[in-house]
Design an enzyme around this catalytic site. Sequence first.
Site, short mmCIF file in Angstrom:
data_model
loop_
_atom_site.label_atom_id
_atom_site.label_comp_id
_atom_site.label_asym_id
_atom_site.label_seq_id
_atom_site.Cartn_x
_atom_site.Cartn_y
_atom_site.Cartn_z
N ARG A 80 5.36 1.44 -10.24
CA ARG A 80 4.05 1.73 -10.63
C ARG A 80 3.23 1.99 -9.70
O ARG A 80 1.79 1.96 -9.40
CB ARG A 80 3.41 0.30 -11.28
CG ARG A 80 4.32 -0.54 -12.07
CD ARG A 80 4.44 0.29 -13.34
NE ARG A 80 3.25 0.76 -14.28
CZ ARG A 80 3.18 1.43 -15.06
NH1 ARG A 80 4.36 2.18 -15.53
NH2 ARG A 80 2.16 1.85 -15.79
N GLU A 101 13.67 9.64 -15.91
CA GLU A 101 14.18 8.76 -14.89
C GLU A 101 15.77 8.23 -15.35
O GLU A 101 15.62 8.13 -16.59
CB GLU A 101 13.08 7.20 -14.89
CG GLU A 101 13.64 6.24 -13.71
CD GLU A 101 12.45 5.14 -13.91
OE1 GLU A 101 11.40 5.52 -14.21
OE2 GLU A 101 12.68 4.07 -13.59
N TYR A 235 -0.89 7.58 -3.32
CA TYR A 235 -1.57 7.68 -4.85
C TYR A 235 -2.76 7.95 -4.99
O TYR A 235 -3.47 8.98 -5.37
CB TYR A 235 -1.16 6.42 -5.71
CG TYR A 235 -1.80 6.49 -6.92
CD1 TYR A 235 -1.07 7.10 -8.24
CD2 TYR A 235 -2.69 5.75 -7.28
CE1 TYR A 235 -1.76 7.28 -9.26
CE2 TYR A 235 -3.52 5.56 -8.54
CZ TYR A 235 -2.78 6.43 -9.38
OH TYR A 235 -3.45 6.72 -10.64
N1 LIG Z 1 -2.37 11.77 -14.97
C1 LIG Z 1 -2.36 10.56 -14.31
N2 LIG Z 1 -3.50 10.29 -13.50
C2 LIG Z 1 -3.63 9.29 -12.73
N3 LIG Z 1 -2.63 8.46 -12.72
C3 LIG Z 1 -1.85 8.29 -13.54
C4 LIG Z 1 -1.44 9.45 -14.10
N4 LIG Z 1 -0.12 9.43 -14.91
C5 LIG Z 1 0.34 8.61 -14.50
N5 LIG Z 1 -0.57 7.56 -13.68
C6 LIG Z 1 -0.52 6.18 -13.03
O1 LIG Z 1 0.73 5.90 -12.46
C7 LIG Z 1 0.91 4.53 -12.47
C8 LIG Z 1 2.46 4.35 -13.08
O2 LIG Z 1 3.23 4.49 -11.99
P1 LIG Z 1 4.79 4.96 -12.03
O3 LIG Z 1 5.14 5.98 -12.83
O4 LIG Z 1 5.43 4.87 -10.66
O5 LIG Z 1 5.26 3.71 -12.88
S1 LIG Z 1 6.88 3.37 -13.32
O6 LIG Z 1 7.58 2.79 -12.20
O7 LIG Z 1 7.59 4.77 -13.48
O8 LIG Z 1 6.87 2.68 -14.33
C9 LIG Z 1 0.02 4.16 -13.84
O9 LIG Z 1 -1.13 3.19 -13.02
P2 LIG Z 1 -1.74 2.24 -14.06
O10 LIG Z 1 -2.65 2.82 -15.00
O11 LIG Z 1 -2.49 1.42 -13.01
O12 LIG Z 1 -0.87 1.32 -14.78
C10 LIG Z 1 -0.48 5.26 -14.12
O13 LIG Z 1 -1.91 5.31 -14.63
#
Ligand SMILES: Nc1ncnc2c1ncn2[C@@H]1O[C@H](COP(=O)(O)OS(=O)(=O)O)[C@@H](OP(=O)(O)O)[C@H]1O
Length: 342
Positions: A80, A101, A235
């Site tokens: 996340r 993944e 991030y």
């Molecule tokens: N396009 C875009 N812009 C901004 N942020 C984004 C985007 N895509 C993914 N995310 C954010 O990435 C968070 C998920 O992290 P991971 O991909 O590492 O999660 S996982 O471990 O693969 O399940 C998750 O955070 P949260 O929204 O807080 O849940 C996503 O919102």
Amino acid sequence: MNRRFASTTSSSRLLGVAFVVVLLLLVASVVERKQLEAELQNAKFIAKVYPLAPSDDEIRFPRRILSIDEPYIFVGGVPRSGTTLMRAMLDAHSLIRCGGETMMLPQFLQWQSGWRGDKWMNGSGITPEVLDLAVSAFISEIVAKHDKMAERLCNKDPYTALWLPTLRRLFPNARFILMIRDARAVVHSMVEREVPVGGYNRSDPPQMFRKWNQEITKMLFQCGNAPGLCLQVFYERLVQKPREEIGRILEFLDVPFDENVLRHHQLIGDEIDLSDQEFSASQVKKALNVDALTAWFDCFSNETLAEVNDLAPMLSLLGYDTKSTTPSYERFAGDDFHRGHF
Ligand SMILES: Nc1ncnc2c1ncn2[C@@H]1O[C@H](COP(=O)(O)OS(=O)(=O)O)[C@@H](OP(=O)(O)O)[C@H]1O
């Protein structure tokens, strides 16, 4: 001429002709069978040599031989932390392919570490060197063949970041990207989106902060011990300063800049494979945005937030403002951000 004699002669002639015809037919069928058999043999041979028409990948990357020298890219971090976003952005690059993944590599790395100290295995001739070759071949096959071939092959499984020394030993030319994110946002994301992550008890946020601290400490230590091979990516900076950050990442990976990386959402389903099984699929489909930076505000009790420095001391060491319950992430967008950190 006696009519009876004449009819006997013509019947025996007929019989003779019929015999010759049958004989000819038999010979023809034997010849045909032999020909068919020869063709079949030939077809089998061709099928063996050319099993299928070559795929586009085989045409673009003829006889690509993978070895331990492959400059793989491993994207990891605490789950996340934006790892799927990072890999989707890299997937948008014309030279890079990460793909979905695998879910299995971190587990496989765990298994192989258990076999390593096994006395019986060493006794049977499976030395650490033999095991390393077998393990690297297995990882190569999975990374390379679970999706399209590309110049630079990449893998995103968050917990490979706990296995950096092993992966470095197996693939000395590999590069590692460690995604870092505010633990409060990470914990909130797991709880709010009900993402099951082993070792995190979603009904116990203090335990989750402790777990995050333990994992990120190990990941940062391993990444710090691999200068030039491991890049820390915040991030909070990536989503606020994507062009600058992507420029830095691509330079580190030694690949040219590609504008596509900044429009990853438009390439999903085409250049980028994204399965709906992935927990972040719905978020990654969107254009890069800053919505998730502050989504955790007002979601923790004041007691938990007051304790956060004790539960997760790495947070303030990484430069996150732990004094405020609604911190600003402006400093992550600053021009001098990297000077303060690295
Ligand atoms: N396009 C875009 N812009 C901004 N942020 C984004 C985007 N895509 C993914 N995310 C954010 O990435 C968070 C998920 O992290 P991971 O991909 O590492 O999660 S996982 O471990 O693969 O399940 C998750 O955070 P949260 O929204 O807080 O849940 C996503 O919102």
